[in-house]
Write a protein that holds these residues in place. Structure first.
Motif, PDB file in Angstrom:
ATOM      1  N   ASP A 170       0.628  -1.178  -0.146  1.00 15.29           N
ATOM      2  CA  ASP A 170       0.032  -0.114  -0.194  1.00 15.29           C
ATOM      3  C   ASP A 170       0.900   1.305  -0.203  1.00 15.29           C
ATOM      4  OD1 ASP A 170      -2.352   1.413  -0.106  1.00 15.29           O
ATOM      5  OD2 ASP A 170      -2.619   1.502   2.223  1.00 15.29           O
ATOM      6  N   PRO A 171       1.542   1.612  -1.005  1.00 12.52           N
ATOM      7  CA  PRO A 171       2.694   2.535  -1.137  1.00 12.52           C
ATOM      8  C   PRO A 171       1.838   3.947  -1.048  1.00 12.52           C
ATOM      9  CG  PRO A 171       2.611   1.678  -3.164  1.00 12.52           C
ATOM     10  CD  PRO A 171       1.836   0.612  -2.186  1.00 12.52           C
ATOM     11  N   LYS A 172       2.632   4.854  -0.518  1.00 12.74           N
ATOM     12  CA  LYS A 172       1.852   6.532  -0.712  1.00 12.74           C
ATOM     13  C   LYS A 172       3.009   6.992  -1.640  1.00 12.74           C
ATOM     14  CE  LYS A 172      -0.515   5.155   2.592  1.00 12.74           C
ATOM     15  NZ  LYS A 172      -1.846   4.946   2.530  1.00 12.74           N
ATOM     16  N   LEU A 173       3.977   6.444  -2.015  1.00 15.84           N
ATOM     17  CA  LEU A 173       4.708   7.186  -3.018  1.00 15.84           C
ATOM     18  C   LEU A 173       5.064   5.823  -4.040  1.00 15.84           C
ATOM     19  CD1 LEU A 173       6.606   9.487  -4.358  1.00 15.84           C
ATOM     20  CD2 LEU A 173       8.421   8.829  -2.768  1.00 15.84           C
ATOM     21  N   ILE A 174       4.810   6.299  -5.322  1.00 15.80           N
ATOM     22  CA  ILE A 174       5.471   5.168  -6.237  1.00 15.80           C
ATOM     23  C   ILE A 174       6.353   6.189  -7.402  1.00 15.80           C
ATOM     24  CG2 ILE A 174       4.845   3.879  -8.290  1.00 15.80           C
ATOM     25  CD1 ILE A 174       2.454   3.107  -6.719  1.00 15.80           C
TER      26      ILE A 174
END
Length: 316
Positions: free
Chosen positions: A152-156
């Motif tokens: 569940d990344p907040k930055l890709i």
């Protein structure tokens, strides 16, 4: 959610200055980092991804100090580098399950449910039992995004993701990036102008380690209205036109050479006005003809922070 970069610089031991005082404010959504090969894009992406050190400057992801709190950043980071290796004889589902385990998802049932959901999102579920070595280029890129989505990344961060893809796979990849980039920060680093034009609500142009312009693509294009002129010329005349005019691009069209010129007024010589596109913004900026910096992203975030401070003061 916002990523703030201030005064970031990096010089390699061989003397190459890859980043020169880079400052950017990146909001949630798709952000395009556009520049030619060797512009410093990959260095910036690796630094944000905590894979290398900067000489100076700072990077903050909300309240996280990216250059210091690397372990915490990696928990909420998804990264697809320009080149990544795959174990060719490992099945896609098994590889993603392994990545999920490394991300700290210990419960087997929870891990498998997550893997299957991500395989569905990236349209790889039907090939989940196939070995990665049998994947096409587009499938490998989608698998790269699949592994980046774990946790569940907040930055890709995706570095040159569509290079080498055929048109059909590029469209699929565009659709995938659009879907995942609605509520988180997705940084798309590329030299392909059309990718930024299609996907990104905000962008920056970088060259030789310096940020030359930032803004909203459609507004940057509109700012060139009345300043782009076109003409078909003979190949033998190209040198003369390049010497006399601000030629920002040349291309073959139906076997003829079409040039675009940047000029605030009609340059004469039978040039015709051309409706500008993002490609014109890119070339005019890279060639130094168009130097106005559209810091719309930075302005918006500054106003947002100021508004937040005023509100906090009122509440206090």
């Amino acid at each position: 959610m916002e990523l703030t970069i201030e005064g970031l610089s990096k010089t390699y031991p061989n003397g190459v200055q890859a980043l020169q005082n880079v400052s950017l404010a990146i909001p949630a959504g798709m952000f395009g980092l556009l520049g030619p090969n060797g512009a410093g894009k990959s260095t910036l992406m690796r630094t944000i991804a905590t894979l290398q050190e900067a000489d100076s400057g700072s990077i903050r992801l909300n309240d996280l100090d990216v250059l210091v709190e690397k372990a915490r950043v990696r928990e909420i980071l998804g990264y697809l580098p320009q080149e990544f290796g795959l174990y060719p004889k490992v099945r896609a589902r098994d590889m993603l399950a392994h990545f999920a385990f490394l991300k700290g998802i210990i419960n087997k049932r929870e891990r498998q449910a997550l893997v299957d959901r991500i395989l569905q999102i990236t349209n790889l579920y039907d090939v989940r039992k196939k070995q990665l070595g049998s994947f096409s280029g587009g499938m490998k890129q989608r698998f790269g995004i699949a592994q980046a989505l774990i946790g569940d990344p907040k930055l890709i961060i995706v570095d040159e993701p569509t290079a080498g893809l055929d048109p059909e796979e590029r469209v699929r990849f565009h659709n995938l990036l659009s879907e995942i980039g609605e509520n988180i920060i997705v940084i798309l680093s590329t030299h392909i102008v059309s990718d930024v034009n299609v996907l990104c609500s905000h962008m920056a142009i970088i060259n030789k380690g310096e940020v030359l312009a930032t803004g909203v693509p459609i507004e940057m294009v509109q700012s060139l209205a009345g300043k782009i002129w076109k003409k078909f010329v003979e190949k033998t005349e190209l040198g003369r036109y390049t010497a006399e005019f601000n030629v920002i691009s040349t291309k073959l069209l139906s076997g003829r050479t079409l040039i675009h010129v940047y000029s605030d007024t009609n340059p004469g010589d039978n040039f015709e006005p051309e409706t500008p596109e993002l490609e014109d913004v890119y070339f005019a900026t890279i060639k130094g003809c168009f130097s106005q910096n559209h810091n719309l992203v930075n302005q918006d975030l500054a106003e947002h922070r100021e508004s937040g401070s005023d509100q906090a003061g009122d509440e206090a």
